[in-house]
Design a protein around this motif. Structure first.
Motif, PDB file in Angstrom:
ATOM      1  N   LEU A 160      26.268 -13.974   0.633  1.00 56.26           N
ATOM      2  CA  LEU A 160      27.724 -13.526   0.599  1.00 56.26           C
ATOM      3  C   LEU A 160      28.451 -14.891  -0.222  1.00 56.26           C
ATOM      4  O   LEU A 160      29.351 -14.471  -0.794  1.00 56.26           O
ATOM      5  CB  LEU A 160      28.206 -13.359   1.829  1.00 56.26           C
ATOM      6  N   THR A 161      27.861 -15.953  -0.124  1.00 53.89           N
ATOM      7  CA  THR A 161      28.676 -17.072  -0.357  1.00 53.89           C
ATOM      8  C   THR A 161      28.791 -17.347  -1.840  1.00 53.89           C
ATOM      9  O   THR A 161      29.781 -17.399  -2.534  1.00 53.89           O
ATOM     10  CB  THR A 161      27.785 -18.658   0.101  1.00 53.89           C
ATOM     11  N   PRO A 166      28.202 -15.048  -4.396  1.00 56.21           N
ATOM     12  CA  PRO A 166      28.966 -13.826  -4.923  1.00 56.21           C
ATOM     13  C   PRO A 166      30.387 -14.239  -4.604  1.00 56.21           C
ATOM     14  O   PRO A 166      31.269 -13.837  -5.553  1.00 56.21           O
ATOM     15  CB  PRO A 166      28.336 -12.591  -4.295  1.00 56.21           C
ATOM     16  N   VAL A 218      31.927 -16.617  -6.756  1.00 51.63           N
ATOM     17  CA  VAL A 218      31.929 -16.212  -8.006  1.00 51.63           C
ATOM     18  C   VAL A 218      33.204 -14.934  -8.205  1.00 51.63           C
ATOM     19  O   VAL A 218      34.052 -15.278  -9.103  1.00 51.63           O
ATOM     20  CB  VAL A 218      30.821 -15.414  -8.268  1.00 51.63           C
ATOM     21  N   ALA A 219      33.558 -14.253  -7.227  1.00 47.94           N
ATOM     22  CA  ALA A 219      34.419 -13.357  -7.225  1.00 47.94           C
ATOM     23  C   ALA A 219      35.907 -13.997  -7.125  1.00 47.94           C
ATOM     24  O   ALA A 219      36.947 -13.657  -7.976  1.00 47.94           O
ATOM     25  CB  ALA A 219      34.410 -12.453  -5.989  1.00 47.94           C
ATOM     26  N   GLY A 244      36.332 -15.498 -10.215  1.00 52.40           N
ATOM     27  CA  GLY A 244      36.845 -14.344 -11.251  1.00 52.40           C
ATOM     28  C   GLY A 244      38.233 -13.927 -11.243  1.00 52.40           C
ATOM     29  O   GLY A 244      39.241 -13.916 -12.115  1.00 52.40           O
ATOM     30  N   LEU A 245      38.768 -13.954 -10.051  1.00 51.54           N
ATOM     31  CA  LEU A 245      39.999 -13.450  -9.745  1.00 51.54           C
ATOM     32  C   LEU A 245      40.925 -14.749 -10.256  1.00 51.54           C
ATOM     33  O   LEU A 245      42.092 -14.197 -10.805  1.00 51.54           O
ATOM     34  CB  LEU A 245      40.525 -13.370  -8.078  1.00 51.54           C
ATOM     35  N   LEU A 302      40.208 -16.705 -12.810  1.00 53.99           N
ATOM     36  CA  LEU A 302      40.466 -16.424 -14.197  1.00 53.99           C
ATOM     37  C   LEU A 302      41.245 -15.449 -14.801  1.00 53.99           C
ATOM     38  O   LEU A 302      42.059 -15.459 -15.741  1.00 53.99           O
ATOM     39  CB  LEU A 302      38.915 -15.961 -14.614  1.00 53.99           C
ATOM     40  N   THR A 303      41.546 -14.234 -13.895  1.00 51.43           N
ATOM     41  CA  THR A 303      42.384 -13.279 -14.103  1.00 51.43           C
ATOM     42  C   THR A 303      43.673 -13.745 -13.952  1.00 51.43           C
ATOM     43  O   THR A 303      44.661 -13.137 -14.614  1.00 51.43           O
ATOM     44  CB  THR A 303      41.889 -12.064 -13.070  1.00 51.43           C
ATOM     45  N   ALA A 304      44.085 -14.589 -12.962  1.00 47.78           N
ATOM     46  CA  ALA A 304      45.158 -14.865 -12.582  1.00 47.78           C
ATOM     47  C   ALA A 304      45.901 -15.689 -13.901  1.00 47.78           C
ATOM     48  O   ALA A 304      47.046 -15.589 -14.165  1.00 47.78           O
ATOM     49  CB  ALA A 304      45.269 -15.695 -11.254  1.00 47.78           C
ATOM     50  N   PRO A 345      45.527 -15.491 -17.282  1.00 45.25           N
ATOM     51  CA  PRO A 345      46.131 -14.990 -18.177  1.00 45.25           C
ATOM     52  C   PRO A 345      47.493 -14.246 -17.746  1.00 45.25           C
ATOM     53  O   PRO A 345      48.381 -14.100 -18.597  1.00 45.25           O
ATOM     54  CB  PRO A 345      45.116 -13.865 -18.708  1.00 45.25           C
ATOM     55  N   ALA A 346      47.192 -13.600 -16.359  1.00 44.74           N
ATOM     56  CA  ALA A 346      48.585 -12.943 -15.962  1.00 44.74           C
ATOM     57  C   ALA A 346      49.646 -13.960 -15.771  1.00 44.74           C
ATOM     58  O   ALA A 346      50.871 -13.405 -15.939  1.00 44.74           O
ATOM     59  CB  ALA A 346      48.132 -12.452 -14.425  1.00 44.74           C
ATOM     60  N   LEU A 347      49.364 -14.967 -15.434  1.00 49.18           N
ATOM     61  CA  LEU A 347      50.377 -16.002 -15.434  1.00 49.18           C
ATOM     62  C   LEU A 347      51.021 -16.368 -16.811  1.00 49.18           C
ATOM     63  O   LEU A 347      52.216 -16.575 -17.067  1.00 49.18           O
ATOM     64  CB  LEU A 347      49.917 -17.337 -14.576  1.00 49.18           C
ATOM     65  N   LEU A 352      51.222 -14.441 -19.044  1.00 50.21           N
ATOM     66  CA  LEU A 352      51.893 -13.406 -20.046  1.00 50.21           C
ATOM     67  C   LEU A 352      53.513 -13.656 -20.211  1.00 50.21           C
ATOM     68  O   LEU A 352      53.958 -13.271 -21.169  1.00 50.21           O
ATOM     69  CB  LEU A 352      52.001 -12.196 -19.091  1.00 50.21           C
ATOM     70  N   SER A 353      54.193 -14.385 -19.205  1.00 49.09           N
ATOM     71  CA  SER A 353      55.414 -14.482 -19.470  1.00 49.09           C
ATOM     72  C   SER A 353      55.777 -15.802 -19.403  1.00 49.09           C
ATOM     73  O   SER A 353      57.193 -15.912 -19.510  1.00 49.09           O
ATOM     74  CB  SER A 353      56.193 -13.756 -18.379  1.00 49.09           C
ATOM     75  N   LEU A 394      50.726 -12.268  -6.986  1.00 46.41           N
ATOM     76  CA  LEU A 394      49.377 -11.990  -7.907  1.00 46.41           C
ATOM     77  C   LEU A 394      48.354 -11.720  -6.604  1.00 46.41           C
ATOM     78  O   LEU A 394      47.738 -11.002  -6.708  1.00 46.41           O
ATOM     79  CB  LEU A 394      49.028 -13.221  -8.487  1.00 46.41           C
ATOM     80  N   LEU A 434      44.479  -6.723 -15.041  1.00 41.98           N
ATOM     81  CA  LEU A 434      45.618  -7.113 -15.660  1.00 41.98           C
ATOM     82  C   LEU A 434      46.511  -6.315 -16.034  1.00 41.98           C
ATOM     83  O   LEU A 434      47.652  -6.311 -16.095  1.00 41.98           O
ATOM     84  CB  LEU A 434      45.397  -7.856 -17.238  1.00 41.98           C
ATOM     85  N   ARG A 456      55.309  -8.650 -13.741  1.00 47.67           N
ATOM     86  CA  ARG A 456      55.808  -9.160 -15.264  1.00 47.67           C
ATOM     87  C   ARG A 456      56.528  -7.863 -16.026  1.00 47.67           C
ATOM     88  O   ARG A 456      55.855  -7.092 -16.223  1.00 47.67           O
ATOM     89  CB  ARG A 456      54.711  -9.695 -15.972  1.00 47.67           C
ATOM     90  N   TYR A 499      26.340  -6.265  -6.437  1.00 46.42           N
ATOM     91  CA  TYR A 499      27.751  -6.268  -6.448  1.00 46.42           C
ATOM     92  C   TYR A 499      28.267  -6.221  -7.928  1.00 46.42           C
ATOM     93  O   TYR A 499      29.321  -6.030  -8.286  1.00 46.42           O
ATOM     94  CB  TYR A 499      28.185  -7.592  -5.947  1.00 46.42           C
TER      95      TYR A 499
END
Lengths: 104, 212, 521
Positions: free
Chosen positions: B8-9, B11, B14-15, B18-19, B21-23, B25-27, B29-30, C135, C214, C228, C356
């Motif tokens: 579990l550790t 993955p 990594v998850a 990944g989150l 990494l997603t955060a 671009p979301a930040l 955005l504006s 978020l 996103l 946003r 996964y």
């Protein structure tokens, strides 16, 4: 350094331009060259928007120029991919060095 | 049976990465002066420090992935690096408060042009590992030219004195762009429409199956 | 064990690591605490958890409102200046905790409580802290939606095929099945084929996941309940749905398997083709509303059932139907699920995926289904507004109870999530009812039917909106929209009536085996 100005964006644009030219001049795959062209177009687009933001501001010239760049890039990619597919049909390869039949 | 939870550790790490990494671009955005929902949050921003950090992150990823395009040999990998570059350029537009151009970059460039490119790669390669070698002399010449170009441009930029313009707080409205496209830029707009039509016909003609 | 020789290198037996021990201990403790309650009232607990988590995801909006009102506005009213700190350039900073305490006490909070809260509320003045909190909540919802939808899909499939679906895990109708599946997927070995392009194979699921996440960022769950608020939210969400395909193509290509590549190619051409009619159909309500901002479009439809944009004119009504069809294709659901058609391509683009990474592809797919449904509900079916006109609540005052009742009865995130899930249900229903069509039929339906149709709809809507300027036509238009709303009501009640008929006659319709003899059904 902490205030982001026009120069910062221009440097990013310059980096994209150099990378694009490098890709265009070194790759032998026709689609690879196309990818280089996309990089160059993007560097120009970044510069347009940055100039629009920092120097013009009252009109939207820069942003609209970027929109046209994006549209033309889409058109250019469509034609170029069609040409590549045709090249592949004729030569069974997309190596641009092999497309020299017209040189005689 | 031994329940190997230690698996579990990695993955989960990594998850989480990944989150994050997603955060990012979301930040991003504006950050470029998008109108905040309330008066209070607008004044609570600590200067433009946040904008600066977001710019450096996005610009770094842009340049690194552009270098990745240069370095990789496989065309599909080049396309994936290009995907990263184009996405980050879109985020740069958002940072510049050009939200409409950013969204169009995502939908046309990343969602359309790039998919077309990958499609082209798939149609024109014999094996996933087909490589096209370049002579080392050519490589080094190109490297010298490009590094020279980049450093010259940077020199020029550092010697330029641009007029300092105050950073506006609100972004451009989509309506303004629409009005400009249908008034000042009507002729190029229509020309682009005609061009797209010609391109559509031309591409279909070029790529059609020959009837034997 | 040693007498078996295996062709691969045996792995060293690693037992639990520290982190694993902590996770196991926490999970066991939680299980021990909640077991008696869950096993006695399983259904109640499941529903309570679902609704509570939906509400908790958005609880921050209430807290942020409180901070705005009690601290920031009050401080501005009393002319307390912010401390300025030198950080590159001089920047204003938030109010110090010692400044916050009297403000909280002034707002009616007890002094002991205020001295505790001042540290908790201090960080909430900053945009970045708020952003991170929202978020986190948004990604929690992003994980919750697919987990719930996958379990639901298996139940729906079971019911349609006269089975019961998952029944065991968790007690009440197998409600914890997705959690168990998720744990299983994470524990499975992370297989990468030898001949695959390994880095691309590994990165492809994330390329599909990140755009899907996103898209949630710009979804308006309610007035002000959006992370946003982009003025181009619609274009942005459409772009994210389109980008998701890159992950699928790269994954299919990197697998180095012909089924995967076929699936990826089909996905690419289907996606690129259907994006156009989908966008055109979405432009119809945009033309009616005159804005691209999803918040403004939602607020326009707060006048109850008859003000919803799907009923504003006949073109919008047809555009709604064609959007539903095109959206099915763009999230690759049946009858357009050619990229993963298991009867011809083993599993399409994710043939080689397991564990996964496969789960991540599924997460992205179900999240995209939700996003598509959410778009339909914002643009055509009133967004977060309930079918009752919100003007009825105008005289209710501003108290806490009135606000909560307003949020439940007249519009709020619960309505938004419920509508989006309604569309997810529609997609599941169609998937388990309709046969899959061929790839040439898919493209025919797009290029020769949907594309011209949506173009005509767009032109028709533009003419309709232009004609609205004359007052005579406006009267005609409102009559038409009432008629369309009535047709929609007939559909809705017909649907509910059929569902109720089926529910009360299930013994006759699906046989006694399912209703009586299987436990828990």
């Amino acid at each position: 350094m902490l205030t982001i100005g026009l120069t910062h964006y221009l440097v990013v644009g310059a980096a994209l331009l150099s990378c694009g030219i490098y890709v265009m001049s070194t790759k032998r795959n026709a689609i690879g060259i196309l990818i280089g062209v996309e990089l160059v177009l993007n560097s120009a687009a970044v510069n347009f928007v940055a100039f629009d933001r920092f120097l013009v501001q009252t009109t939207l010239d820069g942003q609209i120029a970027t929109l046209f760049v994006i549209v033309l890039a889409a058109a250019e990619a469509a034609i170029a991919v069609a040409i590549c597919v045709n090249l592949y049909k004729n030569l069974t390869s997309v190596d641009v060095d092999q497309a020299s039949r017209l040189q005689g | 049976m031994v329940l190997r939870l230690h698996k579990l550790t990695i993955p989960s790490l990594v998850a989480v990465a990944g989150l994050l990494l997603t955060a990012a671009p979301a930040l991003a955005l504006s950050a470029g002066g998008e109108a905040s929902p309330t008066e209070a949050t607008k004044v609570a921003a600590p200067g433009s420090l946040f904008d600066a950090i977001m710019f450096y992150v996005v610009a770094l990823v842009t340049v690194v992935s552009a270098l990745g395009v240069c370095i990789s040999k496989n065309v599909v990998r080049m396309a994936v690096w290009l995907f990263c570059t184009l996405g980050c350029v879109g985020l740069l537009y958002f940072l510049l408060a050009a939200t409409f151009v950013g969204a169009i970059q995502f939908i046309v460039y990343v969602g359309g042009t790039l998919v077309l490119l990958i499609f082209g790669v798939m149609l024109t390669s014999k094996s996933p590992w087909a490589r096209y070698e370049t002579h080392p002399v050519e490589l080094s010449a190109a490297l010298v030219v490009c590094v020279g170009l980049f450093s010259t441009l940077c020199l020029v930029f550092s010697s330029m004195r641009w007029p300092v313009v105050q950073w506006e707080t609100e972004g451009t409205a989509v309506r303004d762009i629409g009005v400009a496209l249908l008034t000042r830029y009507l002729v190029p707009f229509e020309a682009a429409a005609v061009l797209l039509f010609i391109v559509m016909v031309g591409a279909a003609h070029l790529a059609r199956q020959e009837k034997k | 064990m040693s007498q078996f020789s295996v062709p691969w290198k045996p792995r060293s037996e690693v037992r639990y690591g520290f982190l694993s021990r902590v996770i196991i201990a926490i999970a066991a403790a939680i299980y021990a605490i909640f077991k008696p309650v869950v096993s006695r009232f399983p259904g109640l607990v499941a529903w309570a958890v679902l609704i509570l988590s939906c509400l908790l995801v958005w609880a921050h909006a209430v807290i942020f409102d409180y901070v705005d009102e009690t601290i920031l506005r009050a401080a501005a009213d009393q002319d307390i200046t912010r401390p300025v700190i030198q950080f590159g350039s001089p920047s204003t900073w938030g109010y110090a905790p010692s400044t916050i305490e009297p403000l909280l006490a002034g707002a009616g909070m007890g002094s002991g409580f205020a001295s505790l809260c001042k540290y908790a509320l201090w960080p909430l003045q900053f945009i970045i802290v708020r952003d991170l909190i929202i978020l986190a909540a948004l990604f929690a919802l992003f994980g919750l939606v697919p987990a719930y939808a996958i379990w639901w899909e298996r139940k729906v499939a079971g019911r349609i095929q006269s089975r019961t679906g998952p029944m065991r895990v968790g007690g009440w109708h197998g409600w914890a099945q997705s959690l168990a599946d998720g744990l299983k997927l994470v524990l499975k070995e992370d297989l990468v084929p030898d001949e695959a392009d390994k880095p691309l194979f590994r990165v492809a699921p994330y390329l599909a996941l990140i755009p899907a996440a996103l898209a949630f960022v710009a979804l308006p769950f309610g007035v002000g309940w959006v992370f946003r608020e982009l003025d181009v939210a619609l274009v942005f969400i459409l772009a994210m749905l389109g980008i998701e395909v890159v992950g699928v193509i790269v994954g299919g290509w990197a697998s180095n398997n012909k089924w995967s590549v076929y699936g990826a190619m089909r996905e690419a051409c289907q996606m690129v083709a259907y994006e156009i009619p989908m966008g055109m159909a979405l432009l119809v309500p945009i033309v009616c509303a005159g804005t691209l901002s999803l918040r403004e479009i939602g607020e326009m439809q707060s006048g109850g059932w008859f003000s919803w944009l799907a009923f504003s004119n006949p073109f919008a009504f047809i555009a709604f139907v064609s959007y539903v069809i095109a959206s099915l294709a763009s999230v690759k659901r049946a009858p357009f699920d050619l990229p993963e058609s298991e009867s011809e391509l083993v599993a399409g683009f994710h043939t080689e995926y397991s564990g996964y990474r496969w789960g991540i592809f599924f997460l992205a797919e179900y999240a995209a289904m939700f996003v598509v449904g959410a778009l339909a509900s914002v643009l055509f079916l009133g967004g977060w507004n309930s079918p009752l006109p919100s003007s009825w609540a105008a005289s209710w005052g501003d108290g806490w109870i009135a606000r909560i009742a307003e949020g439940i009865l007249f519009g709020g995130p619960l309505w938004f999530i419920a509508k989006a899930f309604g569309f997810v249900y529609l997609q599941m229903w169609l998937r388990w009812t309709l046969p899959r069509i061929r790839i040439d039929q898919v493209l025919y339906a797009c290029v020769q039917v949907l594309l011209p149709l949506t173009m005509l709809l767009l032109i028709g809507t533009a003419l309709w909106v232009w004609a609205l300027e004359s007052s005579g036509f406006a009267v005609f238009s409102s009559i038409v929209s009432v008629i369309l709303g009535l047709i929609g009501l007939v559909f809705a009640f017909g649907f509910l009536g059929i569902a109720g008929y089926g529910f009360y006659n299930q013994r006759r319709l699906v046989g006694r085996l399912n209703t009586d003899l299987l436990s828990g059904s």
